[in-house]
Enzyme design. Structure first.
Site, PDB file in Angstrom:
ATOM      1  N   ASP A 192       0.884  -1.165   0.000  1.00  0.00           N
ATOM      2  CA  ASP A 192       0.000   0.000   0.000  1.00  0.00           C
ATOM      3  C   ASP A 192       0.922   1.216   0.000  1.00  0.00           C
ATOM      4  OD1 ASP A 192      -2.273   1.629   0.191  1.00  0.00           O
ATOM      5  OD2 ASP A 192      -2.136   1.666   2.378  1.00  0.00           O
ATOM      6  N   GLU A 216      -0.964  -1.195  -4.928  1.00  0.00           N
ATOM      7  CA  GLU A 216      -2.197  -0.449  -5.183  1.00  0.00           C
ATOM      8  C   GLU A 216      -1.962   0.540  -6.312  1.00  0.00           C
ATOM      9  OE1 GLU A 216      -5.107   1.002  -2.086  1.00  0.00           O
ATOM     10  OE2 GLU A 216      -4.196   2.891  -2.701  1.00  0.00           O
ATOM     11  N   ASP A 268      -2.914   1.088   6.842  1.00  0.00           N
ATOM     12  CA  ASP A 268      -1.975   0.797   5.750  1.00  0.00           C
ATOM     13  C   ASP A 268      -1.506  -0.656   5.805  1.00  0.00           C
ATOM     14  OD1 ASP A 268      -1.454   3.815   4.951  1.00  0.00           O
ATOM     15  OD2 ASP A 268      -1.276   3.649   7.122  1.00  0.00           O
TER      16      ASP A 268
END
Length: 192
Positions: free
Chosen positions: A7, A68, A141
């Site tokens: 992330d 991501e 996260d």
């Protein structure tokens, strides 16, 4: 298959490693968040993240990296930082010949919760349940990095089938074009 989920973010970059035994069975191996101070230079922050990611890749030896995908964000600086971190990580993977796949937030949410618009609490709850964790991963996260890895494990068979179908279609297209070129008396339009 061992998947490293990322992330990306400049202030907090979530990292995770999970292993898939096939099907939907996944096991968490490690999760952490790299933090960089906002008062440091961009180059120093990216170096800190890069050094940590290098260590993770060399230690965990992932087969694939799931990152991501940056999407439209109301804060251009946040989107730019996220994209830069994703680029640093993709480069580190490329240097090790590790495949990289990008997944949108809605793809990840849909894979993990069944709802592409799920909130962070729903994602965290499902990640905790799927991985049979004793406590919820924090901060968000960390949970997001785990969700990215889970998403990739579950989508990998479909991604592989799509790649195989695209390769087959390309080969059939090449074969057809070769036949057209080799055919005697190819049809052509003539003007009279």
């Amino acid at each position: 298959m061992r998947v490293m989920g990322v992330d990306p973010g400049l202030t907090r970059c979530g990292l995770s490693v999970i292993e898939s035994a096939g099907g939907r069975q996944v096991t968490a191996l490690d999760v952490d968040v790299v933090r960089t101070p906002s008062d440091e230079s961009l180059a120093r922050r990216l170096l800190t993240i890069s050094d940590t990611v290098d260590h993770w890749m060399d230690t965990h030896l992932p087969d694939v990296i799931a990152i991501e995908r940056v999407f439209a964000n109301q804060n251009a600086n946040t989107a730019m930082g996220t994209a830069q971190v994703g680029g640093v990580i993709a480069l580190a993977a490329a240097r090790r010949d590790i495949d990289v796949h990008f997944h949108t937030p809605s793809e990840v949410k849909a894979a993990v919760t069944g709802n592409g618009r799920a909130d962070k609490a729903q994602v965290t709850a499902m990640v905790t349940k799927i991985l049979a964790l004793q406590t919820k991963p924090t901060p968000a996260d960390a949970a997001d990095a785990l969700a990215l890895a889970i998403c990739h494990c579950w989508r990998a068979p479909m991604i592989a089938r799509m790649a195989a179908a695209e390769a087959m279609a390309a080969e059939q297209r090449r074969t057809y074009q070769a036949k057209l070129k080799a055919a005697p008396g190819r049809m052509s339009r003539s003007t009279t």
